[in-house]
Motif scaffolding. Structure first.
Motif, PDB file in Angstrom:
ATOM      1  N   LEU A   1      53.193  80.945 -61.803  1.00 32.79           N
ATOM      2  CA  LEU A   1      54.086  81.072 -60.794  1.00 32.79           C
ATOM      3  C   LEU A   1      53.306  81.850 -59.437  1.00 32.79           C
ATOM      4  O   LEU A   1      53.625  82.565 -58.145  1.00 32.79           O
ATOM      5  N   LEU A   2      52.268  82.837 -60.130  1.00 32.69           N
ATOM      6  CA  LEU A   2      51.757  83.828 -59.301  1.00 32.69           C
ATOM      7  C   LEU A   2      50.819  83.111 -58.212  1.00 32.69           C
ATOM      8  O   LEU A   2      51.065  83.979 -57.311  1.00 32.69           O
ATOM      9  N   GLU A   3      50.352  81.805 -58.856  1.00 32.72           N
ATOM     10  CA  GLU A   3      49.351  81.475 -57.693  1.00 32.72           C
ATOM     11  C   GLU A   3      50.409  80.585 -56.896  1.00 32.72           C
ATOM     12  O   GLU A   3      50.175  79.877 -55.517  1.00 32.72           O
ATOM     13  N   SER A   4      51.148  79.984 -57.093  1.00 34.51           N
ATOM     14  CA  SER A   4      52.180  78.855 -56.747  1.00 34.51           C
ATOM     15  C   SER A   4      53.742  79.159 -56.113  1.00 34.51           C
ATOM     16  O   SER A   4      53.235  78.610 -54.918  1.00 34.51           O
ATOM     17  N   ILE A   5      54.195  80.343 -56.054  1.00 33.60           N
ATOM     18  CA  ILE A   5      54.851  81.091 -55.257  1.00 33.60           C
ATOM     19  C   ILE A   5      54.811  80.837 -53.855  1.00 33.60           C
ATOM     20  O   ILE A   5      55.373  80.457 -52.899  1.00 33.60           O
ATOM     21  N   PRO A   6      53.461  81.732 -54.019  1.00 30.57           N
ATOM     22  CA  PRO A   6      52.941  81.885 -52.144  1.00 30.57           C
ATOM     23  C   PRO A   6      53.023  80.428 -51.791  1.00 30.57           C
ATOM     24  O   PRO A   6      53.216  80.458 -50.196  1.00 30.57           O
TER      25      PRO A   6
ATOM     26  N   PRO B   1      51.634  92.711 -64.832  1.00 27.52           N
ATOM     27  CA  PRO B   1      50.523  92.935 -63.875  1.00 27.52           C
ATOM     28  C   PRO B   1      50.515  91.585 -62.699  1.00 27.52           C
ATOM     29  O   PRO B   1      50.400  91.899 -61.630  1.00 27.52           O
ATOM     30  N   PHE B   2      51.194  90.921 -63.255  1.00 32.28           N
ATOM     31  CA  PHE B   2      51.101  89.545 -61.893  1.00 32.28           C
ATOM     32  C   PHE B   2      52.033  90.392 -61.473  1.00 32.28           C
ATOM     33  O   PHE B   2      51.834  90.121 -60.801  1.00 32.28           O
ATOM     34  N   LEU B   3      53.464  90.875 -61.724  1.00 32.44           N
ATOM     35  CA  LEU B   3      54.240  91.166 -61.147  1.00 32.44           C
ATOM     36  C   LEU B   3      54.432  91.688 -59.330  1.00 32.44           C
ATOM     37  O   LEU B   3      54.417  91.945 -58.247  1.00 32.44           O
ATOM     38  N   GLU B   4      53.394  92.738 -59.839  1.00 29.41           N
ATOM     39  CA  GLU B   4      52.794  93.852 -58.569  1.00 29.41           C
ATOM     40  C   GLU B   4      51.956  92.977 -58.029  1.00 29.41           C
ATOM     41  O   GLU B   4      51.647  93.262 -56.820  1.00 29.41           O
ATOM     42  N   GLN B   5      50.953  92.086 -58.424  1.00 28.66           N
ATOM     43  CA  GLN B   5      50.034  91.270 -57.882  1.00 28.66           C
ATOM     44  C   GLN B   5      50.655  90.422 -56.671  1.00 28.66           C
ATOM     45  O   GLN B   5      51.081  90.073 -55.519  1.00 28.66           O
ATOM     46  N   LEU B   6      52.357  89.532 -56.911  1.00 33.61           N
ATOM     47  CA  LEU B   6      52.329  89.065 -56.232  1.00 33.61           C
ATOM     48  C   LEU B   6      53.844  88.974 -55.264  1.00 33.61           C
ATOM     49  O   LEU B   6      53.985  89.164 -54.544  1.00 33.61           O
ATOM     50  N   LYS B   7      53.729  90.970 -55.767  1.00 36.51           N
ATOM     51  CA  LYS B   7      54.561  91.653 -55.111  1.00 36.51           C
ATOM     52  C   LYS B   7      54.120  92.315 -53.552  1.00 36.51           C
ATOM     53  O   LYS B   7      54.131  91.741 -52.349  1.00 36.51           O
ATOM     54  N   LYS B   8      51.920  92.087 -54.056  1.00 33.28           N
ATOM     55  CA  LYS B   8      51.318  92.675 -52.740  1.00 33.28           C
ATOM     56  C   LYS B   8      50.963  90.652 -51.897  1.00 33.28           C
ATOM     57  O   LYS B   8      50.506  91.502 -50.461  1.00 33.28           O
ATOM     58  N   LYS B   9      51.073  90.052 -52.693  1.00 40.95           N
ATOM     59  CA  LYS B   9      50.287  89.259 -51.620  1.00 40.95           C
ATOM     60  C   LYS B   9      51.902  87.593 -51.167  1.00 40.95           C
ATOM     61  O   LYS B   9      51.214  87.087 -50.107  1.00 40.95           O
ATOM     62  N   ASN B  10      53.188  88.206 -51.008  1.00 39.55           N
ATOM     63  CA  ASN B  10      54.305  86.964 -50.671  1.00 39.55           C
ATOM     64  C   ASN B  10      55.475  87.679 -50.483  1.00 39.55           C
ATOM     65  O   ASN B  10      55.801  88.943 -51.144  1.00 39.55           O
ATOM     66  N   PRO B  11      56.005  88.008 -49.333  1.00 39.88           N
ATOM     67  CA  PRO B  11      57.610  88.446 -49.281  1.00 39.88           C
ATOM     68  C   PRO B  11      58.149  88.058 -50.067  1.00 39.88           C
ATOM     69  O   PRO B  11      59.278  88.312 -50.106  1.00 39.88           O
ATOM     70  N   THR B  12      58.125  87.372 -50.465  1.00 32.41           N
ATOM     71  CA  THR B  12      59.216  86.822 -51.747  1.00 32.41           C
ATOM     72  C   THR B  12      60.427  87.726 -52.015  1.00 32.41           C
ATOM     73  O   THR B  12      60.582  88.530 -53.150  1.00 32.41           O
ATOM     74  N   LYS B  13      61.781  87.259 -52.337  1.00 30.60           N
ATOM     75  CA  LYS B  13      62.303  88.585 -53.056  1.00 30.60           C
ATOM     76  C   LYS B  13      62.011  88.000 -54.772  1.00 30.60           C
ATOM     77  O   LYS B  13      62.033  87.227 -55.166  1.00 30.60           O
ATOM     78  N   ILE B  14      62.573  89.340 -55.528  1.00 34.81           N
ATOM     79  CA  ILE B  14      62.127  89.160 -57.198  1.00 34.81           C
ATOM     80  C   ILE B  14      62.535  90.247 -57.422  1.00 34.81           C
ATOM     81  O   ILE B  14      63.896  90.971 -56.780  1.00 34.81           O
ATOM     82  N   PHE B  15      64.061  89.519 -58.408  1.00 31.27           N
ATOM     83  CA  PHE B  15      65.439  90.210 -59.450  1.00 31.27           C
ATOM     84  C   PHE B  15      64.687  90.174 -60.351  1.00 31.27           C
ATOM     85  O   PHE B  15      64.317  89.975 -61.192  1.00 31.27           O
TER      86      PHE B  15
END
Length: 363
Positions: free
Chosen positions: A19-24, A45-59
């Protein structure tokens, strides 16, 4: 098309890494808006990385355990907002299906099965419950031939319920990365060491103990670097101490620089009792280093014809294979070339493309 991915959390693991790699990549498609819901944050840790690399909404649904049934009530409002909800791992599997049942939602559900086995499948009650839960999903993605075969045998649904889509990794990220100096990996490591790297969680599914035991049969300049964390890490540390190998086994914990560590290795190893389709194994194939893995479901099909396979828990054969690779430069180079070629089959772009087609088809 609005898609929501739901998973327990984004701690390090194969499904989480996917998910970290594919969502962006999904969100680069102009016809897709993809968001993420996690059952709990858990300082992932992956959640923090995803927040940095992608503007997706995270619930983030809760700070409590992902096993709390209260998650069902928090999922129900989300179902109304999306065309497709794509779910990963247990207990998210159960909570989303029950949320759909309770709310009479018409949102299409997809579940990805990431493992060949789990403890529920051995219990009669859960076999019955599983059939009800899985039946709520429009499609069930299986990630390898072994996963596909075992899940079909467990559920006995029609074949049309299943879609085999292999997981993948971002090959470009690994290709572009360069390694560390060996001495930079950890205190006590120097450039004369031969480094075996394993990247995996410390859980019952994995088998770092076999890699640790193999060191007793290898030259003293051969060391093991173990990346990851989990409940069985302390047992592995105790084993290294018992075998007087504390100066040859290095525990790096959770790291976000795995490609760089793999590039620093001399050989990449994955000792495990079973896998679904291991992203760590694909990263190992793509690392530009020889890859050696257990001959078990979820690994044998990936590694066969590229790297080397050793019998489950057989630390003596593992040691013999490592010695052979270090002694034979031709074998070393041949394994590298074969592994790199095999890794091309598992580009994450192929995974994303096939999943987008599936989303379109079920809606």
């Amino acid at each position: 098309m609005k898609i929501l991915q739901i998973i327990n959390n984004l701690q390090t693991g194969g499904a989480e890494k996917l998910l970290l790699e594919s969502i962006p990549l999904f969100n680069k498609d102009e016809n897709i808006t993809m968001d993420l819901a996690v059952l709990n944050n858990n300082d992932a840790p992956f959640l923090e990385q995803l927040k940095k690399k992608n503007p997706t909404k995270i619930f983030i649904l809760s700070k409590k355990s992902p096993y709390s049934p209260s998650n069902i009530l928090k999922i129900i409002p989300l179902l109304k907002k999306y065309d497709v909800v794509h779910v990963h791992l247990f207990p998210s599997l159960y909570w989303v299906a029950l949320a759909k049942l309770i709310s009479f939602s018409r949102t299409k559900l997809i579940y990805t099965e990431h493992n060949t086995s789990n403890r529920r499948r051995d219990k009669l009650l859960f076999k019955i419950i599983d059939k009800l839960i899985y039946s709520q999903y429009s499609k069930i993605i299986t990630i390898s031939d072994d996963v596909d075969k075992e899940l079909k045998k467990h559920l006995k649904f029609k074949d049309s319920k299943f879609e085999l889509i292999q997981n993948g990794v971002n090959l470009n990220t690994i290709k572009k990365e360069s390694g560390y100096l060996k001495s930079e990996l950890a205190k006590g490591i120097n450039d004369n060491h031969k480094i075996l790297v394993q990247v995996s969680s410390f859980t019952a599914q994995k088998d770092q103990k076999t890699l640790i035991k193999s060191l007793d049969y290898l030259d003293k300049n051969v060391i093991a670097v173990l990346v990851g964390d989990g409940p069985l890490r302390s047992e592995c540390e105790e084993l290294a101490n018992k075998l007087n190998l504390t100066d040859r086994v290095f525990f790096l914990g959770i790291r976000m620089d795995v490609p760089k560590i793999l590039k620093t290795a001399d050989i990449v190893v994955l000792s495990s009792h079973y896998e679904g389709l291991s992203l760590a194994s694909i990263e190992g194939l793509a690392s530009g280093k020889p890859f050696i893995a257990s001959d078990v479901p979820g690994l044998k099909d990936i590694v066969n014809g590229a790297g080397l396979l050793f019998p489950d828990s057989d630390y003596i054969t593992l040691a013999q294979q490592v010695s052979s690779v270090f002694k034979d430069n031709f074998l070393y180079s041949e394994l590298v070339n074969n592994c790199l070629a095999k890794s091309q089959m598992y580009d994450i772009k192929n995974t994303v493309h096939k999943q987008i087609n599936l989303y379109k088809w079920i809606t």
